[in-house]
Design an enzyme around this catalytic site. Structure first.
Site, PDB file in Angstrom:
ATOM      1  N   THR A   1       0.811  -1.217   0.000  1.00 24.38           N
ATOM      2  CA  THR A   1       0.000   0.000   0.000  1.00 24.38           C
ATOM      3  C   THR A   1       0.845   1.267   0.000  1.00 24.38           C
ATOM      4  O   THR A   1       2.019   1.254   0.360  1.00 24.38           O
ATOM      5  CB  THR A   1      -0.946   0.016   1.218  1.00 24.38           C
ATOM      6  OG1 THR A   1      -0.179   0.002   2.418  1.00 24.38           O
ATOM      7  CG2 THR A   1      -1.893  -1.176   1.194  1.00 24.38           C
ATOM      8  N   ASP A   2       0.209   2.352  -0.393  1.00 24.41           N
ATOM      9  CA  ASP A   2       0.873   3.657  -0.400  1.00 24.41           C
ATOM     10  C   ASP A   2       0.431   4.452   0.836  1.00 24.41           C
ATOM     11  O   ASP A   2      -0.266   3.931   1.705  1.00 24.41           O
ATOM     12  CB  ASP A   2       0.590   4.411  -1.701  1.00 24.41           C
ATOM     13  CG  ASP A   2      -0.889   4.712  -1.919  1.00 24.41           C
ATOM     14  OD1 ASP A   2      -1.690   4.631  -0.952  1.00 24.41           O
ATOM     15  OD2 ASP A   2      -1.254   5.043  -3.062  1.00 24.41           O
ATOM     16  N   ALA A   3       0.810   5.722   0.894  1.00 17.18           N
ATOM     17  CA  ALA A   3       0.496   6.560   2.055  1.00 17.18           C
ATOM     18  C   ALA A   3      -1.007   6.736   2.247  1.00 17.18           C
ATOM     19  O   ALA A   3      -1.466   7.010   3.352  1.00 17.18           O
ATOM     20  CB  ALA A   3       1.167   7.927   1.904  1.00 17.18           C
TER      21      ALA A   3
ATOM     22  N   VAL B   1      -4.059   2.540   0.094  1.00 22.18           N
ATOM     23  CA  VAL B   1      -4.537   1.698  -1.007  1.00 22.18           C
ATOM     24  C   VAL B   1      -3.334   1.083  -1.716  1.00 22.18           C
ATOM     25  O   VAL B   1      -2.202   1.552  -1.574  1.00 22.18           O
ATOM     26  CB  VAL B   1      -5.418   2.482  -2.008  1.00 22.18           C
ATOM     27  CG1 VAL B   1      -6.656   3.037  -1.327  1.00 22.18           C
ATOM     28  CG2 VAL B   1      -4.638   3.600  -2.676  1.00 22.18           C
TER      29      VAL B   1
END
Length: 141
Positions: free
Chosen positions: A19-21, A24
């Site tokens: 996931t990203d910041a 997602v």
């Protein structure tokens, strides 16, 4: 009567590393999920990528990737990644790959691959047995 090979599917669980910041799945990770699914699909068809590299001096490369993102995947989702052949040539393969979460289509990709000689990196034909197997798995579009 030809043997009909169903669409290959693989389960992938989403962890923090995917996931990203925003929480997602980072967009490039969908390509990684497709890659690992293609390798497992080929192995399931009896043509393991590592064996092809050693025995046939063959490597696979992505020539084109057309990806459409519809919905995000999130932490701890359990995705289904599919792979199905669309076109088979002597040195090329086009596959359709879809990623689902609980039956909803999240991402779809049409990936064009080529086979290269692992030493010269020049286009080289895939073994006829592989071509035959892949042609049996092509979906009718």
């Amino acid at each position: 009567m030809s043997l009909e090979i169903p669409e290959f599917q693989k389960r992938i669980r989403i962890y923090y590393e995917h996931t990203d910041a925003g929480g997602v799945v980072y967009h490039a990770n969908y390509l990684n999920f497709m890659e690992s699914t293609r390798c497992d699909w080929l192995a399931d068809l009896g043509h393991d990528v590592a064996t092809m590299q050693e025995r046939d001096h063959l490597v696979w490369v992505v020539r084109e990737a057309n990806i459409k993102y519809d919905l995000p995947a999130r932490l701890f989702d359990e995705l289904i990644v599919s792979c199905q052949a669309l076109q088979v040539g002597k040195v090329s393969l086009v596959v359709q790959q879809n990623i689902y979460n609980e039956g909803e289509l999240l991402c779809r990709g049409r990936i064009k691959l080529a086979t290269l000689d692992r030493t010269s990196y020049k286009l080289t034909a895939m073994p006829e047995t592989l071509q035959t197997t892949l042609k049996k798995s092509v979906i009718n579009t």
